[in-house]
Design an enzyme around this catalytic site. Structure first.
Site, PDB file in Angstrom:
ATOM      1  N   SER A   1      12.927   0.078 -21.758  1.00 58.32           N
ATOM      2  CA  SER A   1      13.320   0.864 -22.833  1.00 58.32           C
ATOM      3  C   SER A   1      14.145  -0.176 -23.693  1.00 58.32           C
ATOM      4  O   SER A   1      14.955  -0.855 -23.012  1.00 58.32           O
ATOM      5  CB  SER A   1      14.120   2.050 -22.551  1.00 58.32           C
ATOM      6  OG  SER A   1      14.617   2.390 -23.823  1.00 58.32           O
TER       7      SER A   1
ATOM      8  N   GLU B   1      16.464   0.889 -24.864  1.00 55.74           N
ATOM      9  CA  GLU B   1      18.069   1.332 -24.702  1.00 55.74           C
ATOM     10  C   GLU B   1      18.725   0.423 -23.709  1.00 55.74           C
ATOM     11  O   GLU B   1      19.997   0.296 -23.825  1.00 55.74           O
ATOM     12  CB  GLU B   1      17.944   2.420 -23.898  1.00 55.74           C
ATOM     13  CG  GLU B   1      17.871   4.016 -24.752  1.00 55.74           C
ATOM     14  CD  GLU B   1      19.155   4.322 -25.582  1.00 55.74           C
ATOM     15  OE1 GLU B   1      20.524   4.292 -25.142  1.00 55.74           O
ATOM     16  OE2 GLU B   1      19.383   4.216 -26.993  1.00 55.74           O
TER      17      GLU B   1
ATOM     18  N   TYR C   1      21.203   6.453 -18.805  1.00 52.64           N
ATOM     19  CA  TYR C   1      19.844   6.308 -18.863  1.00 52.64           C
ATOM     20  C   TYR C   1      19.499   4.905 -19.036  1.00 52.64           C
ATOM     21  O   TYR C   1      18.570   4.270 -18.305  1.00 52.64           O
ATOM     22  CB  TYR C   1      19.325   6.979 -20.031  1.00 52.64           C
ATOM     23  CG  TYR C   1      18.080   6.629 -20.470  1.00 52.64           C
ATOM     24  CD1 TYR C   1      16.837   7.199 -19.805  1.00 52.64           C
ATOM     25  CD2 TYR C   1      17.686   5.913 -21.460  1.00 52.64           C
ATOM     26  CE1 TYR C   1      15.529   7.012 -20.191  1.00 52.64           C
ATOM     27  CE2 TYR C   1      16.263   5.682 -21.924  1.00 52.64           C
ATOM     28  CZ  TYR C   1      15.165   6.040 -21.240  1.00 52.64           C
ATOM     29  OH  TYR C   1      13.927   5.731 -21.568  1.00 52.64           O
TER      30      TYR C   1
HETATM   31  P1  NAP Z   1       8.529  12.318 -21.923  1.00 50.09           P
HETATM   32  O1  NAP Z   1       7.895  13.089 -22.854  1.00 50.09           O
HETATM   33  O2  NAP Z   1      10.218  12.985 -21.626  1.00 50.09           O
HETATM   34  O3  NAP Z   1       7.913  12.530 -20.617  1.00 50.09           O
HETATM   35  C1  NAP Z   1       8.714  12.383 -19.263  1.00 50.09           C
HETATM   36  C2  NAP Z   1       7.533  12.753 -18.135  1.00 50.09           C
HETATM   37  O4  NAP Z   1       8.044  12.499 -17.039  1.00 50.09           O
HETATM   38  C3  NAP Z   1       7.047  14.107 -18.116  1.00 50.09           C
HETATM   39  O5  NAP Z   1       5.703  14.160 -17.844  1.00 50.09           O
HETATM   40  C4  NAP Z   1       8.109  14.752 -17.097  1.00 50.09           C
HETATM   41  O6  NAP Z   1       7.276  15.578 -16.385  1.00 50.09           O
HETATM   42  C5  NAP Z   1       8.064  13.671 -16.035  1.00 50.09           C
HETATM   43  N1  NAP Z   1       9.038  13.531 -15.102  1.00 50.09           N
HETATM   44  C6  NAP Z   1      10.234  13.764 -15.310  1.00 50.09           C
HETATM   45  N2  NAP Z   1      11.073  13.885 -13.904  1.00 50.09           N
HETATM   46  C7  NAP Z   1       9.932  13.475 -13.087  1.00 50.09           C
HETATM   47  C8  NAP Z   1      10.138  13.431 -11.660  1.00 50.09           C
HETATM   48  N3  NAP Z   1      10.966  13.552 -10.986  1.00 50.09           N
HETATM   49  N4  NAP Z   1       8.979  13.211 -10.868  1.00 50.09           N
HETATM   50  C9  NAP Z   1       7.679  12.903 -11.671  1.00 50.09           C
HETATM   51  N5  NAP Z   1       7.792  13.027 -13.087  1.00 50.09           N
HETATM   52  C10 NAP Z   1       8.732  13.583 -13.786  1.00 50.09           C
HETATM   53  O7  NAP Z   1       8.728  10.834 -22.235  1.00 50.09           O
HETATM   54  P2  NAP Z   1       7.944   9.859 -23.053  1.00 50.09           P
HETATM   55  O8  NAP Z   1       8.572   9.796 -24.236  1.00 50.09           O
HETATM   56  O9  NAP Z   1       6.654  10.275 -23.007  1.00 50.09           O
HETATM   57  O10 NAP Z   1       8.313   8.641 -22.613  1.00 50.09           O
HETATM   58  C11 NAP Z   1       7.354   7.893 -21.450  1.00 50.09           C
HETATM   59  C12 NAP Z   1       8.208   6.946 -20.553  1.00 50.09           C
HETATM   60  O11 NAP Z   1       8.475   5.780 -21.575  1.00 50.09           O
HETATM   61  C13 NAP Z   1       9.759   7.407 -20.070  1.00 50.09           C
HETATM   62  O12 NAP Z   1       9.714   6.692 -18.715  1.00 50.09           O
HETATM   63  C14 NAP Z   1      10.488   7.063 -21.125  1.00 50.09           C
HETATM   64  O13 NAP Z   1      11.883   6.818 -20.485  1.00 50.09           O
HETATM   65  C15 NAP Z   1      10.052   5.658 -21.533  1.00 50.09           C
HETATM   66  N6  NAP Z   1      10.405   5.301 -22.886  1.00 50.09           N
HETATM   67  C16 NAP Z   1      10.006   6.193 -23.952  1.00 50.09           C
HETATM   68  C17 NAP Z   1      10.438   5.806 -25.131  1.00 50.09           C
HETATM   69  C18 NAP Z   1      10.181   6.625 -26.496  1.00 50.09           C
HETATM   70  O14 NAP Z   1      10.673   6.299 -27.491  1.00 50.09           O
HETATM   71  N7  NAP Z   1       9.426   7.541 -26.153  1.00 50.09           N
HETATM   72  C19 NAP Z   1      10.755   4.384 -25.390  1.00 50.09           C
HETATM   73  C20 NAP Z   1      10.911   3.502 -24.293  1.00 50.09           C
HETATM   74  C21 NAP Z   1      10.971   4.047 -23.116  1.00 50.09           C
HETATM   75  P3  NAP Z   1       7.644  17.449 -16.837  1.00 50.09           P
HETATM   76  O15 NAP Z   1       6.501  17.578 -17.725  1.00 50.09           O
HETATM   77  O16 NAP Z   1       7.295  18.091 -15.474  1.00 50.09           O
HETATM   78  O17 NAP Z   1       8.893  17.292 -17.404  1.00 50.09           O
HETATM   79  O1  F7E Z   2      18.269   9.684 -30.837  1.00 50.11           O
HETATM   80  C1  F7E Z   2      21.134  10.104 -33.143  1.00 50.11           C
HETATM   81  C2  F7E Z   2      21.378   9.731 -31.903  1.00 50.11           C
HETATM   82  O2  F7E Z   2      17.724  11.227 -28.792  1.00 50.11           O
HETATM   83  C3  F7E Z   2      18.095   8.781 -31.803  1.00 50.11           C
HETATM   84  C4  F7E Z   2      14.212   8.199 -26.039  1.00 50.11           C
HETATM   85  O3  F7E Z   2      13.028   8.142 -25.880  1.00 50.11           O
HETATM   86  O4  F7E Z   2      14.383   6.254 -27.429  1.00 50.11           O
HETATM   87  C5  F7E Z   2      14.921   7.493 -27.179  1.00 50.11           C
HETATM   88  O5  F7E Z   2      16.143   7.416 -26.976  1.00 50.11           O
HETATM   89  C6  F7E Z   2      19.436   8.529 -32.555  1.00 50.11           C
HETATM   90  C7  F7E Z   2      20.506   8.417 -31.470  1.00 50.11           C
HETATM   91  O6  F7E Z   2      16.429   9.144 -29.002  1.00 50.11           O
HETATM   92  C8  F7E Z   2      21.233  13.536 -33.360  1.00 50.11           C
HETATM   93  O7  F7E Z   2      22.730   9.580 -31.498  1.00 50.11           O
HETATM   94  C9  F7E Z   2      22.061  12.051 -34.483  1.00 50.11           C
HETATM   95  O8  F7E Z   2      21.336   7.584 -32.015  1.00 50.11           O
HETATM   96  O9  F7E Z   2      15.749  10.643 -30.485  1.00 50.11           O
HETATM   97  P1  F7E Z   2      17.040  10.117 -29.914  1.00 50.11           P
HETATM   98  P2  F7E Z   2      17.201   7.831 -28.341  1.00 50.11           P
HETATM   99  O10 F7E Z   2      18.597   8.007 -27.715  1.00 50.11           O
HETATM  100  O11 F7E Z   2      17.243   6.537 -29.054  1.00 50.11           O
HETATM  101  C10 F7E Z   2      14.508   5.302 -26.334  1.00 50.11           C
HETATM  102  C11 F7E Z   2      13.943   3.970 -26.692  1.00 50.11           C
HETATM  103  C12 F7E Z   2      14.274   5.924 -25.027  1.00 50.11           C
HETATM  104  O12 F7E Z   2      13.993   4.809 -24.049  1.00 50.11           O
HETATM  105  C13 F7E Z   2      14.580   7.257 -24.773  1.00 50.11           C
HETATM  106  O13 F7E Z   2      13.752   7.609 -23.665  1.00 50.11           O
HETATM  107  O14 F7E Z   2      19.620   9.776 -33.098  1.00 50.11           O
HETATM  108  N1  F7E Z   2      21.186  11.329 -33.430  1.00 50.11           N
HETATM  109  N2  F7E Z   2      22.075  13.487 -34.346  1.00 50.11           N
HETATM  110  C14 F7E Z   2      20.798  12.579 -32.732  1.00 50.11           C
HETATM  111  N3  F7E Z   2      20.043  12.450 -31.475  1.00 50.11           N
HETATM  112  C15 F7E Z   2      19.452  13.815 -31.281  1.00 50.11           C
HETATM  113  N4  F7E Z   2      18.607  13.726 -30.262  1.00 50.11           N
HETATM  114  N5  F7E Z   2      19.852  14.994 -31.530  1.00 50.11           N
HETATM  115  C16 F7E Z   2      20.730  15.150 -32.723  1.00 50.11           C
HETATM  116  O15 F7E Z   2      21.080  15.895 -33.013  1.00 50.11           O
END
Ligand code: NAP
Ligand code: F7E
Length: 322
Positions: A124, A126, A148
């Site tokens: 990520s 992050e 995270y």
């Molecule tokens: P998500 O919607 O939160 O999905 C997370 C998945 O992980 C869900 O299917 C959840 O199952 C499963 N999970 C959670 N805890 C688990 C455990 N203990 N054992 C097995 N499965 C478990 O996340 P996403 O946005 O699709 O992201 C997919 C991956 O990419 C994650 O690793 C995330 O950290 C990473 N990532 C996401 C982003 C983004 O912007 N979306 C960017 C960079 C990296 P349940 O349905 O049971 O909760």
């Molecule tokens: O926040 C700001 C918050 O929770 C984005 C995950 O998929 O991307 C995701 O992480 C920004 C942050 O995503 C609210 O402070 C303001 O600056 O949508 P977010 P994230 O933290 O960037 C990375 C790449 C991952 O890997 C993660 O799994 O928005 N913000 N106000 C807020 N965010 C939330 N959630 N709620 C608010 O009310």
């Protein structure tokens, strides 16, 4: 010959798009699901019968060994995680066990049972946290700003280490934020899209938010899962940044979402300290030239189109009462 893939996190946003994509490519798709009191198949309802379900949990190595034995995968996509950054402060240990140690568990299961399987780790942006250079690329040093981010950094390096130690085909995709109508409701894009829709429909009258100045590089999840697959189709394993190459503030997100429904966000948004994080990632902007050149990957959906697609979807869902 039919290829098989094992996906962890298949019920999540990315897992559902990836499963669809692989099914279209005629893969046999195995999905790991964990036990929950009320199962949630919302993202995969339409393909639920095409997935071979295996019960397991990333914190339970024995279940992962069994999952690899049962699926004999050609490719493993490790997408499972505690993925919500804000939750990682109140639940740092669970985040570490799932998002960090879960990666080692999955790698060990593959190494023990089927070391020839290709492995994708969901790293990520992050990990860049307090960014050391802009734009961020594969060689930019990491400085995570949340439990995270720290957990993902461990997952990233253990993946690199298994590649170097055991000669495994292990890749890490450093993906910047990617969104869709299937995004979890607590993430900022979905929270804003859903609120704009609900306020327009008279179902909600305010939106409580945190830091509106944060900048993110947002893309469409459907585009990003293709990059995961492309990484595993190369001759050699490597790590790649996947991003849109644009950065936007949370305020710009509000502007586009509320404009789409003909409203002014300033009339509805209230700043609430509860949503401000103990440490913030102020700016993310990715440089994905390496992925463009080597994988031939490209972005198809732009930021405005993405936000409008999400608001439109939430208008429909809320109007139907789902
Ligand atoms: P998500 O919607 O939160 O999905 C997370 C998945 O992980 C869900 O299917 C959840 O199952 C499963 N999970 C959670 N805890 C688990 C455990 N203990 N054992 C097995 N499965 C478990 O996340 P996403 O946005 O699709 O992201 C997919 C991956 O990419 C994650 O690793 C995330 O950290 C990473 N990532 C996401 C982003 C983004 O912007 N979306 C960017 C960079 C990296 P349940 O349905 O049971 O909760
Ligand atoms: O926040 C700001 C918050 O929770 C984005 C995950 O998929 O991307 C995701 O992480 C920004 C942050 O995503 C609210 O402070 C303001 O600056 O949508 P977010 P994230 O933290 O960037 C990375 C790449 C991952 O890997 C993660 O799994 O928005 N913000 N106000 C807020 N965010 C939330 N959630 N709620 C608010 O009310």
């Amino acid at each position: 010959m039919t290829k098989s893939a094992l996906i962890t996190g298949v019920t999540g946003q990315d897992g559902s798009y990836l499963a669809e994509f692989l099914l279209e490519k005629k893969y046999k798709v195995y999905g790991l699901r964990r036990r929950t009191s009320t199962p949630n198949y919302e993202n995969v309802e339409h393909i639920k019968d095409q997935i071979e379900w295996i019960d397991g949990d990333l914190t339970d190595l024995s279940s992962l060994i069994r999952a690899v034995q049962e699926s004999q995968p050609d490719e493993v996509y490790n997408l499972g995680a505690q993925s919500f950054v804000a939750t990682s402060w109140p639940q740092p240990i669970a985040t570490g066990e799932i998002t960090a140690m879960g990666v080692t568990n999955m790698l060990e299961a593959v190494r023990i049972v089927k070391p020839s399987a290709k492995f994708y780790q969901a790293s990520s942006s992050e990990m860049f946290g307090k960014v050391q250079e802009t734009p961020q690329k594969e060689t930019t040093p990491f400085w995570p700003r949340s439990p995270y981010g720290a957990a993902k950094m461990y997952g990233h390096w253990i993946t690199v280490n298994y590649r170097e130690s055991f000669n495994m085909f292990a890749c890490s995709g450093i993906l910047f934020n990617h969104e869709s109508p299937r995004r979890g409701m607590e993430f900022v894009t979905r929270k804003v899209a859903n609120a704009a829709a609900r306020i327009k429909l008279g179902l909600q009258n305010e939106l409580r938010m945190g830091n509106l100045d944060a900048k993110r590089d947002w893309g469409f999840a459907g585009d990003y899962v293709k990059a995961m697959w492309l990484m595993l189709q190369q001759d050699t394993p490597d790590d790649y940044v996947i991003s849109s190459g644009e950065t936007h503030t949370v305020e710009e997100l509000l502007e586009i979402a509320f404009n789409y429904v003909g409203l002014n966000w300033r009339d509805y948004v209230v700043i609430d300290e509860k949503f401000v994080r103990p440490a913030e990632v102020d700016l993310l902007l990715g440089d994905c030239s390496k992925a463009k050149e080597r994988l031939g990957w490209k972005l198809e959906v732009g930021f405005k189109e993405l936000v409008e697609m999400m608001v439109e979807s939430d208008l429909n869902k809320n109007a139907k009462g789902s």
